[in-house]
Design an enzyme around this catalytic site. Structure first.
Site, PDB file in Angstrom:
ATOM      1  N   ARG A  29      11.570 -60.644 -18.191  1.00 62.01           N
ATOM      2  CA  ARG A  29      12.937 -60.152 -17.978  1.00 62.01           C
ATOM      3  C   ARG A  29      13.530 -59.586 -19.267  1.00 62.01           C
ATOM      4  NH1 ARG A  29      15.707 -64.369 -13.816  1.00 62.01           N
ATOM      5  NH2 ARG A  29      17.063 -62.591 -13.452  1.00 62.01           N
ATOM      6  N   LYS A  62       1.513 -65.567 -28.992  1.00 65.82           N
ATOM      7  CA  LYS A  62       2.458 -65.991 -30.035  1.00 65.82           C
ATOM      8  C   LYS A  62       1.776 -66.604 -31.260  1.00 65.82           C
ATOM      9  CE  LYS A  62       6.386 -66.808 -26.978  1.00 65.82           C
ATOM     10  NZ  LYS A  62       7.457 -67.716 -26.579  1.00 65.82           N
ATOM     11  N   GLU A 106      10.233 -68.916 -42.491  1.00 70.36           N
ATOM     12  CA  GLU A 106       9.923 -70.355 -42.580  1.00 70.36           C
ATOM     13  C   GLU A 106       9.740 -70.946 -41.195  1.00 70.36           C
ATOM     14  OE1 GLU A 106      12.448 -72.834 -44.992  1.00 70.36           O
ATOM     15  OE2 GLU A 106      12.523 -71.270 -46.539  1.00 70.36           O
ATOM     16  N   ASN A 142       7.638 -64.990 -32.078  1.00 68.95           N
ATOM     17  CA  ASN A 142       7.926 -64.205 -30.874  1.00 68.95           C
ATOM     18  C   ASN A 142       8.607 -62.885 -31.183  1.00 68.95           C
ATOM     19  OD1 ASN A 142      10.478 -65.044 -31.580  1.00 68.95           O
ATOM     20  ND2 ASN A 142      11.150 -65.315 -29.467  1.00 68.95           N
ATOM     21  N   GLY A 169       5.920 -82.536 -24.387  1.00 68.47           N
ATOM     22  CA  GLY A 169       4.958 -81.465 -24.639  1.00 68.47           C
ATOM     23  C   GLY A 169       4.773 -81.276 -26.131  1.00 68.47           C
ATOM     24  N   ALA A 170       3.585 -80.790 -26.493  1.00 66.58           N
ATOM     25  CA  ALA A 170       3.308 -80.575 -27.923  1.00 66.58           C
ATOM     26  C   ALA A 170       2.463 -79.322 -28.109  1.00 66.58           C
ATOM     27  CB  ALA A 170       2.607 -81.794 -28.505  1.00 66.58           C
ATOM     28  N   GLY A 171       2.591 -78.378 -27.183  1.00 67.72           N
ATOM     29  CA  GLY A 171       1.879 -77.101 -27.288  1.00 67.72           C
ATOM     30  C   GLY A 171       2.727 -76.096 -28.058  1.00 67.72           C
ATOM     31  N   THR A 198      -1.733 -85.551 -24.555  1.00 68.67           N
ATOM     32  CA  THR A 198      -2.720 -85.691 -25.636  1.00 68.67           C
ATOM     33  C   THR A 198      -1.953 -86.136 -26.880  1.00 68.67           C
ATOM     34  OG1 THR A 198      -3.913 -83.852 -24.631  1.00 68.67           O
ATOM     35  CG2 THR A 198      -4.587 -84.495 -26.861  1.00 68.67           C
TER      36      THR A 198
HETATM   37  P1  ATR Z   1       2.778 -73.514 -24.236  1.00 65.50           P
HETATM   38  O1  ATR Z   1       2.588 -72.363 -25.180  1.00 65.50           O
HETATM   39  O2  ATR Z   1       3.482 -73.161 -22.958  1.00 65.50           O
HETATM   40  O3  ATR Z   1       3.380 -74.711 -24.908  1.00 65.50           O
HETATM   41  P2  ATR Z   1       0.247 -74.844 -24.429  1.00 65.50           P
HETATM   42  O4  ATR Z   1       0.232 -74.642 -25.907  1.00 65.50           O
HETATM   43  O5  ATR Z   1      -1.019 -74.677 -23.645  1.00 65.50           O
HETATM   44  O6  ATR Z   1       1.303 -73.894 -23.732  1.00 65.50           O
HETATM   45  O7  ATR Z   1       0.829 -76.314 -24.164  1.00 65.50           O
HETATM   46  C1  ATR Z   1       1.007 -76.819 -22.866  1.00 65.50           C
HETATM   47  C2  ATR Z   1       1.696 -78.176 -22.961  1.00 65.50           C
HETATM   48  O8  ATR Z   1       1.917 -78.667 -21.637  1.00 65.50           O
HETATM   49  C3  ATR Z   1       0.884 -79.236 -23.679  1.00 65.50           C
HETATM   50  O9  ATR Z   1       1.766 -80.146 -24.291  1.00 65.50           O
HETATM   51  C4  ATR Z   1       0.140 -79.878 -22.509  1.00 65.50           C
HETATM   52  O10 ATR Z   1      -0.317 -81.187 -22.754  1.00 65.50           O
HETATM   53  P3  ATR Z   1      -1.737 -81.426 -23.525  1.00 65.50           P
HETATM   54  O11 ATR Z   1      -1.476 -81.136 -24.962  1.00 65.50           O
HETATM   55  O12 ATR Z   1      -2.039 -82.853 -23.252  1.00 65.50           O
HETATM   56  O13 ATR Z   1      -2.706 -80.470 -22.882  1.00 65.50           O
HETATM   57  C5  ATR Z   1       1.238 -79.903 -21.481  1.00 65.50           C
HETATM   58  N1  ATR Z   1       0.746 -80.016 -20.092  1.00 65.50           N
HETATM   59  C6  ATR Z   1       0.150 -79.047 -19.369  1.00 65.50           C
HETATM   60  N2  ATR Z   1      -0.127 -79.492 -18.131  1.00 65.50           N
HETATM   61  C7  ATR Z   1       0.294 -80.783 -18.076  1.00 65.50           C
HETATM   62  C8  ATR Z   1       0.300 -81.801 -17.067  1.00 65.50           C
HETATM   63  N3  ATR Z   1      -0.217 -81.571 -15.867  1.00 65.50           N
HETATM   64  N4  ATR Z   1       0.824 -83.000 -17.385  1.00 65.50           N
HETATM   65  C9  ATR Z   1       1.339 -83.238 -18.610  1.00 65.50           C
HETATM   66  N5  ATR Z   1       1.377 -82.319 -19.606  1.00 65.50           N
HETATM   67  C10 ATR Z   1       0.862 -81.110 -19.347  1.00 65.50           C
END
Ligand code: ATR
Length: 281
Positions: free
Chosen positions: A19, A69, A81, A90, A131-133, A157
């Site tokens: 969008r 990204k 930074e 981004n 989340g930690a991605g 994870t």
């Molecule tokens: P993004 O750029 O959207 O953050 P990513 O780097 O692939 O994408 O990260 C996805 C995040 O969603 C991670 O924290 C992932 O958990 P893991 O590090 O354990 O893989 C989390 N995630 C994805 N599917 C999930 C699920 N079904 N349950 C819990 N966490 C999930």
């Protein structure tokens, strides 16, 4: 006499759903800035070539979305930074000397939407980041800078949550904030603000944390918007929290990019209202 316009785009794969072109077109209309903003679908293995081609065609800057990204820091001449901390960017600016400046406005957008648009202060608050991605990495620094007192990063994870906490520990110390990494099922405390930065709603999986994390009236924020956020928002509403999707974050990160490129702050709250009205109409 026709006015020349400066060219920008969003690069991603996929990108058809984005969008950003509509948001930037509206910003341009409301500020009178002469810009054109396109979508560019880039092959999975062709991001750096796509950036070079766009710059060669006169592009002045671009936004970067999934899955590129984290590729940005490797090709930029200079990284803010925020980018160094997040390991992802981004927003690219192509300077007239040929250099490329990378910034990350995602976290600024999230903080602006929570504090300004939703009216929820972050200073002194307890925040749960699920989340930690890449999405979580992009917002943790700005959440710390916004003055959160304690941020818990919960991730399936655990090692990824621990790595994120480790890379932000110096900033947390500076901000006198506490940072904790946990597995989702180990989270026993409750929070003022819960932010879902996992792709779990997209995958159709359940919300990865127990509802006990929600203080009554807590803000429950999903960084996704549209159908992808619905499961999390329904869960939040059912448990007495205030749900909010990531549309405001999207508009505010775009506003920060627009400000970087044009030196003009667009009326983002107005554009968000317009988009909310058009989606509910
Ligand atoms: P993004 O750029 O959207 O953050 P990513 O780097 O692939 O994408 O990260 C996805 C995040 O969603 C991670 O924290 C992932 O958990 P893991 O590090 O354990 O893989 C989390 N995630 C994805 N599917 C999930 C699920 N079904 N349950 C819990 N966490 C999930």
């Amino acid at each position: 006499m026709s006015q020349t316009t400066d060219l920008y785009c969003v690069m991603g794969n996929p990108v058809a759903h984005s969008r950003s072109p509509a948001i930037h077109a509206r910003f341009a209309e409301l500020t009178g800035e002469p810009i054109t903003y396109e979508r560019r679908l880039v092959p999975m293995d062709g991001f750096s070539q796509g950036v070079r081609d766009f710059a060669a065609q006169g592009g002045r800057g671009c936004n970067v979305t999934v899955p590129f990204k984290t590729e940005v820091p490797g090709l930029a001449t200079e990284c803010s930074e925020r980018v160094q901390l997040a390991g992802a960017a981004n927003t690219l600016t192509f300077r007239t000397d040929g250099s490329i400046y990378a910034d990350n406005t995602d976290g600024l957008g999230l903080v602006a939407d929570i504090t300004r648009n939703a009216g929820v202060p972050l200073a002194g608050r307890d925040v749960l980041l699920v989340g930690a991605g890449g999405a979580a990495a992009g917002v943790l620094g700005p959440l710390l800078l916004a003055g959160a007192r304690h941020i818990t990063v919960a991730n399936r994870t655990l090692a990824k949550a621990q790595a994120l906490v480790q890379s932000h520990s110096a900033l947390a110390l500076l901000q006198k904030a506490e940072l904790t990494a946990l597995e989702p099922r180990a989270v026993t405390a409750n929070f003022d603000v819960i932010i879902n930065a996992t792709a779990s709603s997209l995958a159709g999986a359940g919300v990865p944390v127990p509802a006990t994390v929600l203080r009554p009236g807590a803000l429950a924020y999903d960084m996704m918007y549209g159908p992808a956020a619905q499961g999390f928002l329904d869960w939040a509403r059912q448990h007495g929290a205030v749900p909010r999707d990531g549309l405001g974050m999207l508009v505010e990160q775009a506003a920060e990019a627009f400000l970087l490129w044009r030196g003009v702050r667009p009326p983002s709250a107005q554009v968000l209202r317009e988009m909310q009205q058009s989606t509910t109409a």
